[in-house]
Motif scaffolding. Structure first.
Motif, PDB file in Angstrom:
ATOM      1  N   UNK A  22       0.824  -1.216   0.000  1.00  8.73           N
ATOM      2  CA  UNK A  22       0.000   0.000   0.000  1.00  8.73           C
ATOM      3  C   UNK A  22       0.857   1.265   0.000  1.00  8.73           C
ATOM      4  N   UNK A  23       1.960   1.271   0.730  1.00  9.07           N
ATOM      5  CA  UNK A  23       2.841   2.440   0.744  1.00  9.07           C
ATOM      6  C   UNK A  23       3.449   2.682  -0.640  1.00  9.07           C
ATOM      7  N   UNK A  24       3.820   1.608  -1.334  1.00 12.79           N
ATOM      8  CA  UNK A  24       4.386   1.741  -2.674  1.00 12.79           C
ATOM      9  C   UNK A  24       3.357   2.334  -3.631  1.00 12.79           C
ATOM     10  N   UNK A  25       2.145   1.816  -3.576  1.00 11.76           N
ATOM     11  CA  UNK A  25       1.083   2.357  -4.431  1.00 11.76           C
ATOM     12  C   UNK A  25       0.821   3.825  -4.111  1.00 11.76           C
ATOM     13  N   UNK A  26       0.809   4.158  -2.849  1.00 14.35           N
ATOM     14  CA  UNK A  26       0.535   5.525  -2.420  1.00 14.35           C
ATOM     15  C   UNK A  26       1.601   6.504  -2.902  1.00 14.35           C
ATOM     16  N   UNK A  27       2.872   6.155  -2.747  1.00 14.41           N
ATOM     17  CA  UNK A  27       3.922   7.090  -3.173  1.00 14.41           C
ATOM     18  C   UNK A  27       3.958   7.209  -4.697  1.00 14.41           C
ATOM     19  N   UNK A  28       3.588   6.166  -5.407  1.00 14.90           N
ATOM     20  CA  UNK A  28       3.574   6.257  -6.862  1.00 14.90           C
ATOM     21  C   UNK A  28       2.311   6.932  -7.403  1.00 14.90           C
ATOM     22  N   UNK A  29       1.334   7.126  -6.561  1.00 16.80           N
ATOM     23  CA  UNK A  29       0.161   7.909  -6.950  1.00 16.80           C
ATOM     24  C   UNK A  29       0.477   9.399  -6.901  1.00 16.80           C
ATOM     25  N   UNK A  30       1.605   9.741  -6.261  1.00 19.02           N
ATOM     26  CA  UNK A  30       2.010  11.147  -6.124  1.00 19.02           C
ATOM     27  C   UNK A  30       3.537  11.255  -6.226  1.00 19.02           C
ATOM     28  N   UNK A  32       7.109  12.566  -6.846  1.00 20.37           N
ATOM     29  CA  UNK A  32       7.626  13.913  -6.673  1.00 20.37           C
ATOM     30  C   UNK A  32       7.898  14.558  -8.029  1.00 20.37           C
ATOM     31  N   UNK A  33       7.518  15.810  -8.204  1.00 16.46           N
ATOM     32  CA  UNK A  33       7.711  16.497  -9.491  1.00 16.46           C
ATOM     33  C   UNK A  33       9.166  16.507  -9.957  1.00 16.46           C
ATOM     34  N   UNK A  34      10.107  16.617  -9.040  1.00 14.50           N
ATOM     35  CA  UNK A  34      11.529  16.633  -9.418  1.00 14.50           C
ATOM     36  C   UNK A  34      11.963  15.302 -10.012  1.00 14.50           C
ATOM     37  N   UNK A  35      11.381  14.221  -9.526  1.00 15.75           N
ATOM     38  CA  UNK A  35      11.697  12.885 -10.052  1.00 15.75           C
ATOM     39  C   UNK A  35      11.100  12.728 -11.446  1.00 15.75           C
ATOM     40  N   UNK A  36       9.856  13.157 -11.604  1.00 15.37           N
ATOM     41  CA  UNK A  36       9.227  13.092 -12.923  1.00 15.37           C
ATOM     42  C   UNK A  36       9.994  13.920 -13.944  1.00 15.37           C
ATOM     43  N   UNK A  80      21.180  13.035  -9.425  1.00  7.76           N
ATOM     44  CA  UNK A  80      20.175  13.983  -8.957  1.00  7.76           C
ATOM     45  C   UNK A  80      19.841  13.697  -7.487  1.00  7.76           C
ATOM     46  N   UNK A  81      20.060  14.675  -6.585  1.00  8.49           N
ATOM     47  CA  UNK A  81      19.804  14.440  -5.151  1.00  8.49           C
ATOM     48  C   UNK A  81      18.365  14.042  -4.837  1.00  8.49           C
ATOM     49  N   UNK A  82      17.394  14.590  -5.547  1.00 10.38           N
ATOM     50  CA  UNK A  82      15.994  14.247  -5.284  1.00 10.38           C
ATOM     51  C   UNK A  82      15.704  12.812  -5.731  1.00 10.38           C
ATOM     52  N   UNK A  83      16.305  12.386  -6.848  1.00  7.81           N
ATOM     53  CA  UNK A  83      16.160  10.995  -7.296  1.00  7.81           C
ATOM     54  C   UNK A  83      16.814  10.061  -6.282  1.00  7.81           C
ATOM     55  N   UNK A  84      17.977  10.448  -5.774  1.00  4.12           N
ATOM     56  CA  UNK A  84      18.639   9.632  -4.751  1.00  4.12           C
ATOM     57  C   UNK A  84      17.759   9.483  -3.513  1.00  4.12           C
TER      58      UNK A  84
END
Length: 119
Positions: A22-30, A32-36, A80-84
């Motif tokens: 559930x946590x994985x699904x939740x974080x992938x529903x949102x 982070x814009x920097x990662x995208x 990229x620090x945000x990706x890390x």
């Protein structure tokens, strides 16, 4: 793959730890814009992650790489620090089928061989 002018379709798998479903699904529903933004800047398009639960939770990702220097694009992403930060969060939820210890190491997701495609 270092350089190429041809688009490359990539398919990968990694195990998902059941307790993080559930946590994985939740974080992938949102995501982070920097990662995208970094994914797009690394010449990756048409990216999806799917879940198969049998015999164990497994994530199956596909994307198209449209750049000309895979190694350089992946190095930029890894730097990229945000990706890390994202990888540090999601790595704990996953288990590499290759035995890798983390996303930064490389080979965390197992690349799948394409055996058929209809375009």
């Amino acid at each position: 793959m270092t350089t190429s002018s041809e688009p490359r379709r990539v398919a990968q798998v990694v195990y998902l730890r059941p307790e993080y479903l559930e946590e994985y699904k939740s974080c992938h529903a949102a995501v982070w814009p920097e990662v995208l933004e970094q994914i797009k800047d690394s010449n990756i398009i048409d990216y999806s992650i799917n879940l198969v639960s049998i015999p164990r939770p497994t994530l199956f990702a596909t994307f198209k790489y449209v750049g000309s220097d895979w190694d350089a694009d992946m190095a930029r992403m890894a730097a990229n620090p945000k990706v890390q930060e994202w990888w540090a969060m999601t790595d704990k939820m996953q288990e590499s089928p290759t035995g890798a210890k983390g996303s930064k190491e490389g080979g965390w997701w197992l690349e799948a061989e394409e055996v058929f495609r209809l375009e």
